[in-house]
Design a protein around this motif. Structure first.
Motif: not given
Length: 463
Positions: A146-175
Motif C-alpha cells: 500500500p502507498p503508506p507502506v511503500m513510502v515508509g519503506y523507502l524512508f527506511t532504505l534511505f536511512f539504511l543507505g546512509l549507514r551501511e555498506t554496499r554489500r548490506a544494501l545489495l542484500g536488502v535490495w535482493l530480499m
C-alpha cells in the motif's frame, strides 16, 4: 607388479565455494551492523544538529502511524485491533532509524510481508450488498505494498543507505525484490504494479543514499588529510625557523666569540710588558669564550636537528661547578664554594645525569643573575647530599659595587627554566629575596630522577 595409483584430483568446486563465501558474507552483513549504535551527527558541535536525527524519525513515525492505520481501516476494511497492530509493526520501528537502521529494516520488512499476506484475506467489501442502480463496489487494489507502506519503506532504505555498506544494501535490495516476487506468485491477480515498483524506487533511493554517505566519508578523509598536511607544514615551518636561528647564531655570535678568543689568546704576544695578572685575565677570557663556543655548538646541533646529536655531546655536571665558580671569581664576583664531602661519593655511586646537569645549570643561572643584577655581591654556593637528596643553595647579599648593574630588569626566563628543570626531576625549588637584602635560590633534587609532578603556577619572578 601394479603401479601405485595416483591421488585423485580435488573436486572442482571453486565456483561453489566462492558462491558460498559470498552468500555467507552477505548474510553476515545483513545480521551485523557496520557501525556503532549512534545517530548521525553525534559528533556535531551544536546541540540542534545532534538532535536533528531524532526529530526527523519522530516526525516520520508521527505521520506514518496514523496514516497507515487509517488506510488499512478505510481501504482494506480491517478491524480496529488488527489495523492498529499492523500499523504499529510497520510504522513504529521508524523510531529506530536514527541509531539502529538495520534492525529497524528487519522489523519493517517482516511486518510488511506479513501485512501483505493478511490483506489477501477476504475483505469487507466482498460482502457488501450490491446496489441495483450502479456498479458493484470496487475492492482494494493497493496490494502488496500500500502507498503508506511503500513510502515508509523507502524512508527506511534511505536511512539504511546512509549507514551501511554496499554489500548490506545489495542484500536488502535482493530480499525486497524476492519478497515482492514471492507475493506476486501467490496472488498475481491482486498485484497492482507495486510489486515491481518498490524494487525500482528502492534501488534509486539506495544509490542516492550510498552516494551521499560515500561523499561524506570522502570529505572527512579529505579534512583528516588536510589536518595532517597542516601539521606537517607547521613542523616544516618550525624546522626552517630553527635552522634560520641556528644559521644566524653561527654567523653572528660564533663569529664574535671566535674573535674574542683569538684576541684574548694573542694579546700577551701583541702587548709588551703585560703583567702576569693581565696575562691570567686574558687566559681566563679565552677559556670562557671557548667554553661558550662549545655550548653554542651544542645548541646549534639541537636547533638544526631533532636534538639527538646535541644529546650525544658531554653534558656539564657537578664536577665542573668548581671551574664555574673560579671563572665567576675571575670576573670580579666574590664567590665561595662549599661542596659537601658526600657529593663526590654520590657522583661515584651513579648520580642521575638529569639531576647532575640540572644542579650545574641552577648554579650557572644563579651566578649569572648575581653578575647581572647585583655586581660585587658576596655569594655562597653550597652543594650537599643527604637523605637521598641533593641540596643546591646559592645565596648572595646586596651588591657592593658602586657602578650600575648590568641589567635592571629581566625576562624571568632564568628562574622559570630553573623551576622547570627541578620539576622534571621531581624536586622542589625555593627562590626569593632575603629580608636583609640579597637573593636566595634553594633547590632540593632527588639523587635519582623521579617522575615529574604536575606543575604549579609559579609566582612572577625576575631573572
Amino acid at each position: 607388479m601394479s603401479s601405485p595409483s595416483a591421488d585423485p584430483p580435488p573436486p572442482a568446486d571453486g565456483l561453489l565455494s566462492a558462491a558460498h563465501r559470498q552468500l555467507r558474507a552477505l548474510a553476515h552483513s545483513l545480521s551485523h551492523p557496520s557501525h556503532a549504535p549512534v545517530p548521525p551527527f553525534a559528533d556535531a558541535p551544536r546541540r540542534w544538529q545532534r538532535l536533528l536525527p531524532y526529530v526527523v524519525v519522530a516526525a516520520l513515525t508521527a505521520v506514518f502511524l496514523p496514516v497507515t492505520y487509517q488506510f488499512l481501516r478505510t481501504e482494506h476494511h480491517l478491524g480496529d485491533g488488527l489495523a492498529l497492530l499492523l500499523a504499529l509493526a510497520q510504522a513504529a520501528p521508524l523510531l529506530m532509524l536514527a541509531h539502529r537502521p538495520l534492525q529497524a529494516w528487519w522489523i519493517i520488512f517482516c511486518a510488511d510481508v506479513v501485512g501483505a499476506l493478511v490483506l489477501l484475506a477476504p475483505t469487507a467489501t466482498e460482502h457488501l450488498p450490491v446496489p441495483s442502480w450502479g456498479p458493484p463496489p470496487a475492492g482494494p487494489t493497493a496490494w502488496p505494498w500500500p502507498p503508506p507502506v511503500m513510502v515508509g519503506y523507502l524512508f527506511t532504505l534511505f536511512f539504511l543507505g546512509l549507514r551501511e555498506t554496499r554489500r548490506a544494501l545489495l542484500g536488502v535490495w535482493l530480499m525486497t525484490g524476492a519478497a515482492g516476487l514471492m507475493l506476486h506468485l501467490i496472488a498475481p491477480s491482486r498485484n497492482n504494479g507495486s510489486t515491481f515498483l518498490l524494487p525500482v524506487l528502492g534501488a534509486v533511493v539506495l544509490v542516492i543514499a550510498a552516494a551521499l554517505r560515500e561523499r561524506g566519508e570522502a570529505q572527512r578523509r579529505l579534512v583528516e588529510q588536510e589536518t595532517i598536511s597542516e601539521a606537517e607544514r607547521a613542523g616544516r615551518t618550525l624546522l626552517e625557523e630553527r635552522t634560520r636561528i641556528a644559521r644566524e647564531l653561527h654567523d653572528v655570535v660564533a663569529h664574535h666569540m671566535s674573535v674574542i678568543t683569538v684576541q684574548a689568546d694573542s694579546a700577551p704576544y701583541r702587548i709588551e710588558g703585560l703583567a702576569d695578572e693581565a696575562r691570567a685575565e686574558f687566559d681566563s677570557i679565552a677559556a670562557s669564550a671557548r667554553e661558550s663556543l662549545t655550548e653554542m655548538r651544542r645548541l646549534l646541533s639541537v636547533l638544526r636537528s631533532d636534538g639527538t646529536e646535541g644529546e650525544r655531546a658531554p653534558q656539564p655536571g657537578l664536577d665542573r661547578v668548581q671551574q664555574l665558580v673560579e671563572s665567576t671569581v675571575r670576573s670580579g664576583l666574590p664567590v665561595e664554594l662549599a661542596m659537601g664531602a658526600e657529593v663526590p661519593e654520590a657522583m661515584h655511586d651513579g648520580l642521575s645525569q638529569a639531576v647532575d646537569l640540572s644542579a650545574y645549570r641552577i648554579v650557572q643561572e644563579a651566578l649569572a643573575n648575581v653578575v647581572r643584577h647585583a655586581p660585587g655581591a658576596r655569594t655562597l654556593v653550597s652543594v650537599t647530599a643527604a637523605g637521598g637528596h641533593l641540596m643546591v643553595l646559592v645565596v648572595n647579599d646586596q651588591g657592593r659595587r658602586t657602578g650600575p648593574p648590568l641589567e635592571t630588569t629581566g625576562t624571568g626566563h632564568g628562574l622559570v627554566g630553573m623551576r622547570e628543570r627541578v620539576r622534571l626531576t621531581g624536586g622542589t625549588l625555593d627562590t626569593g629575596p632575603l629580608p636583609e637584602g640579597g637573593f636566595r635560590v634553594a633547590a632540593r633534587l632527588p639523587l635519582s630522577a623521579a617522575p615529574a609532578v604536575p606543575p604549579t603556577s609559579p609566582a612572577p619572578e625576575d631573572s
